[in-house]
Design an enzyme around this catalytic site. Structure first.
Site, PDB file in Angstrom:
ATOM      1  N   SER A  15       0.887  -1.174   0.000  1.00  0.00           N
ATOM      2  CA  SER A  15       0.000   0.000   0.000  1.00  0.00           C
ATOM      3  C   SER A  15       0.919   1.216   0.000  1.00  0.00           C
ATOM      4  CB  SER A  15      -0.844  -0.015   1.282  1.00  0.00           C
ATOM      5  OG  SER A  15      -1.450   1.237   1.513  1.00  0.00           O
ATOM      6  N   TYR A  20      -1.761  -1.054  10.501  1.00  0.00           N
ATOM      7  CA  TYR A  20      -1.768  -1.278   9.048  1.00  0.00           C
ATOM      8  C   TYR A  20      -0.437  -0.814   8.442  1.00  0.00           C
ATOM      9  CZ  TYR A  20      -3.760  -1.241   4.264  1.00  0.00           C
ATOM     10  OH  TYR A  20      -4.019  -1.468   2.931  1.00  0.00           O
TER      11      TYR A  20
HETATM   12  N1  LIG Z   1      -8.629  -0.621  -1.331  1.00  0.00           N
HETATM   13  C1  LIG Z   1      -7.651   0.178  -1.004  1.00  0.00           C
HETATM   14  O1  LIG Z   1      -7.837   1.409  -0.880  1.00  0.00           O
HETATM   15  C2  LIG Z   1      -6.266  -0.396  -0.804  1.00  0.00           C
HETATM   16  C3  LIG Z   1      -5.166   0.483  -0.860  1.00  0.00           C
HETATM   17  C4  LIG Z   1      -3.892  -0.033  -0.669  1.00  0.00           C
HETATM   18  C5  LIG Z   1      -3.698  -1.378  -0.444  1.00  0.00           C
HETATM   19  N2  LIG Z   1      -4.787  -2.230  -0.380  1.00  0.00           N
HETATM   20  C6  LIG Z   1      -4.541  -3.646  -0.136  1.00  0.00           C
HETATM   21  O2  LIG Z   1      -5.118  -4.400  -1.178  1.00  0.00           O
HETATM   22  C7  LIG Z   1      -5.313  -5.748  -0.732  1.00  0.00           C
HETATM   23  C8  LIG Z   1      -6.689  -6.215  -1.167  1.00  0.00           C
HETATM   24  O3  LIG Z   1      -7.662  -5.487  -0.434  1.00  0.00           O
HETATM   25  P1  LIG Z   1      -8.967  -4.863  -1.121  1.00  0.00           P
HETATM   26  O4  LIG Z   1      -8.820  -3.404  -1.074  1.00  0.00           O
HETATM   27  O5  LIG Z   1      -9.242  -5.544  -2.397  1.00  0.00           O
HETATM   28  O6  LIG Z   1     -10.064  -5.236   0.008  1.00  0.00           O
HETATM   29  P2  LIG Z   1     -11.245  -6.332  -0.024  1.00  0.00           P
HETATM   30  O7  LIG Z   1     -11.748  -6.409   1.370  1.00  0.00           O
HETATM   31  O8  LIG Z   1     -12.197  -5.973  -1.094  1.00  0.00           O
HETATM   32  O9  LIG Z   1     -10.504  -7.680  -0.424  1.00  0.00           O
HETATM   33  C9  LIG Z   1      -9.648  -8.362   0.490  1.00  0.00           C
HETATM   34  C10 LIG Z   1      -9.887  -9.858   0.340  1.00  0.00           C
HETATM   35  O10 LIG Z   1      -9.007 -10.533   1.247  1.00  0.00           O
HETATM   36  C11 LIG Z   1      -9.749 -11.596   1.833  1.00  0.00           C
HETATM   37  N3  LIG Z   1      -9.174 -12.001   3.117  1.00  0.00           N
HETATM   38  C12 LIG Z   1      -9.237 -11.357   4.307  1.00  0.00           C
HETATM   39  N4  LIG Z   1      -8.632 -12.090   5.269  1.00  0.00           N
HETATM   40  C13 LIG Z   1      -8.194 -13.226   4.665  1.00  0.00           C
HETATM   41  C14 LIG Z   1      -7.493 -14.364   5.129  1.00  0.00           C
HETATM   42  N5  LIG Z   1      -7.152 -14.506   6.418  1.00  0.00           N
HETATM   43  N6  LIG Z   1      -7.191 -15.342   4.231  1.00  0.00           N
HETATM   44  C15 LIG Z   1      -7.543 -15.217   2.932  1.00  0.00           C
HETATM   45  N7  LIG Z   1      -8.216 -14.164   2.443  1.00  0.00           N
HETATM   46  C16 LIG Z   1      -8.531 -13.175   3.298  1.00  0.00           C
HETATM   47  C17 LIG Z   1     -11.158 -11.052   1.989  1.00  0.00           C
HETATM   48  O11 LIG Z   1     -12.125 -12.072   2.159  1.00  0.00           O
HETATM   49  C18 LIG Z   1     -11.320 -10.261   0.704  1.00  0.00           C
HETATM   50  O12 LIG Z   1     -11.873 -11.063  -0.324  1.00  0.00           O
HETATM   51  C19 LIG Z   1      -5.099  -5.707   0.786  1.00  0.00           C
HETATM   52  O13 LIG Z   1      -3.827  -6.231   1.087  1.00  0.00           O
HETATM   53  C20 LIG Z   1      -5.171  -4.225   1.110  1.00  0.00           C
HETATM   54  O14 LIG Z   1      -4.457  -3.915   2.286  1.00  0.00           O
HETATM   55  C21 LIG Z   1      -6.055  -1.745  -0.561  1.00  0.00           C
END
Ligand SMILES: NC(=O)c1ccc[n+]([C@@H]2O[C@H](COP(=O)([O-])OP(=O)(O)OC[C@H]3O[C@@H](n4cnc5c(N)ncnc54)[C@H](O)[C@@H]3O)[C@@H](O)[C@H]2O)c1
Length: 272
Positions: free
Chosen positions: A135, A148
């Site tokens: 991130s 985080y």
């Molecule tokens: N959306 C944002 O603004 C953003 C920005 C920077 C980084 N990220 C990172 O992107 C990645 C994906 O997140 P997202 O934004 O798509 O959110 P999201 O919640 O839509 O997707 C995350 C997925 O991870 C799964 N998950 C959670 N715990 C788990 C576990 N223990 N084992 C397996 N799967 C698990 C969830 O069920 C979900 O499907 C994350 O690492 C998040 O930190 C997101």
């Protein structure tokens, strides 16, 4: 340019958001898919979106044995996206031990288990690419989300170290670290995946306000999950390490670097 068609992409956290968008983007590139998530319903929806053409498995990435069992089912992994993540907020002294354990288990240990399971198999064939989702919070440290930030800085350090170790061994396996800013996904409702044995504690008014702010910021993110997935596809093809999808955030990264080099206290990256 690395070719993707016909090769197998592994995606963790493929049941929602960025993981789902990556799975769809890789399918459009003609890749085969191996998808996992702890959320079986979300995973089934992603599977339907790729017309059932994927290996899919319920996996909790925080559990080494589950990630290893998943790895054993993937025939020839080539692209490995360690992406699953969660995001409890709060001031660092207010986060409970359960908060810290949950977020470290998923965001950091999940990536460690993915790297340990799949990297030797890519090294064996001297071909492939690993993308770890960090991130911008892995490059700057905004207030109110310290746990985080800790996990995401660790994922950046792990990815840089993985890159260095592979280069030192003369391997052709590539590495990228994905560092997006706000993208509308399910991340601000990640409490839905919190394990029962690590319950949430009481939240201070400041944490509740931060959660409301974060929900708004995430839902109004300018780039979509599909945009980010396209950036991942391009970076893998070009063998590019840092994937900085939100260019405007570079000012905050530069400010942090300058503060370090000038030995000044860190400025608030959200106030720049
Ligand atoms: N959306 C944002 O603004 C953003 C920005 C920077 C980084 N990220 C990172 O992107 C990645 C994906 O997140 P997202 O934004 O798509 O959110 P999201 O919640 O839509 O997707 C995350 C997925 O991870 C799964 N998950 C959670 N715990 C788990 C576990 N223990 N084992 C397996 N799967 C698990 C969830 O069920 C979900 O499907 C994350 O690492 C998040 O930190 C997101």
């Amino acid at each position: 340019m690395k070719a993707l068609a016909g090769r197998t992409a592994v995606v963790t956290g493929a049941g929602s958001g960025l993981g789902r968008a990556m799975a769809l983007a890789f399918a459009r590139e003609g890749m085969q898919l191996a998808l996992c998530d702890v959320d079986e319903r979300g995973l089934a929806q992603t599977l339907a979106l790729v017309n059932g053409k994927a290996l899919s498995m319920r996996v909790d990435v925080s559990k080494a044995d589950e990630v290893e069992a998943f790895g054993a089912r993937v025939e020839e992994p080539w692209l490995v996206c360690n992406n699953a993540g969660v995001s409890p907020l709060g001031a660092v002294w207010e986060n409970s031990v359960a908060d810290w354990q949950w977020i470290l288990n998923v965001n950091l240990w999940g990536v460690i288990h993915g790297v340990r399971t799949f990297t030797p198999r890519l090294i064996e064939r001297n071909s492939g690419h690993i993308v770890n989702t960090a991130s911008v919070a892995g490059l700057i440290s905004p207030p109110g989300m310290g746990a985080y930030n800790v996990t995401k800085h660790a994922v950046v350090a792990l990815s840089e170290s993985l890159h260095q170790d592979l280069r030192e061994r003369g391997s052709a396996v590539g590495v990228s670290v994905l560092c997006p800013a706000y993208v509308p996904t399910g991340i601000s409702s990640s409490e839905r995946n919190r394990p029962a044995e690590l319950p949430a504690g009481a939240k201070s008014p400041a944490t509740q306000a931060k959660e409301a702010m974060m929900r708004k910021a995430v839902s109004s993110g300018k780039l979509s999950a599909d945009d980010v997935a396209s950036a991942v596809v391009a970076a893998v093809k070009e063998d590019r390490f840092y994937i900085l999808t939100h260019r405007r955030i570079k000012g905050a990264i530069q400010a942090r670097m300058e503060d370090i080099l000038q030995e000044r206290p860190p400025r608030n990256p959200l106030a720049l």
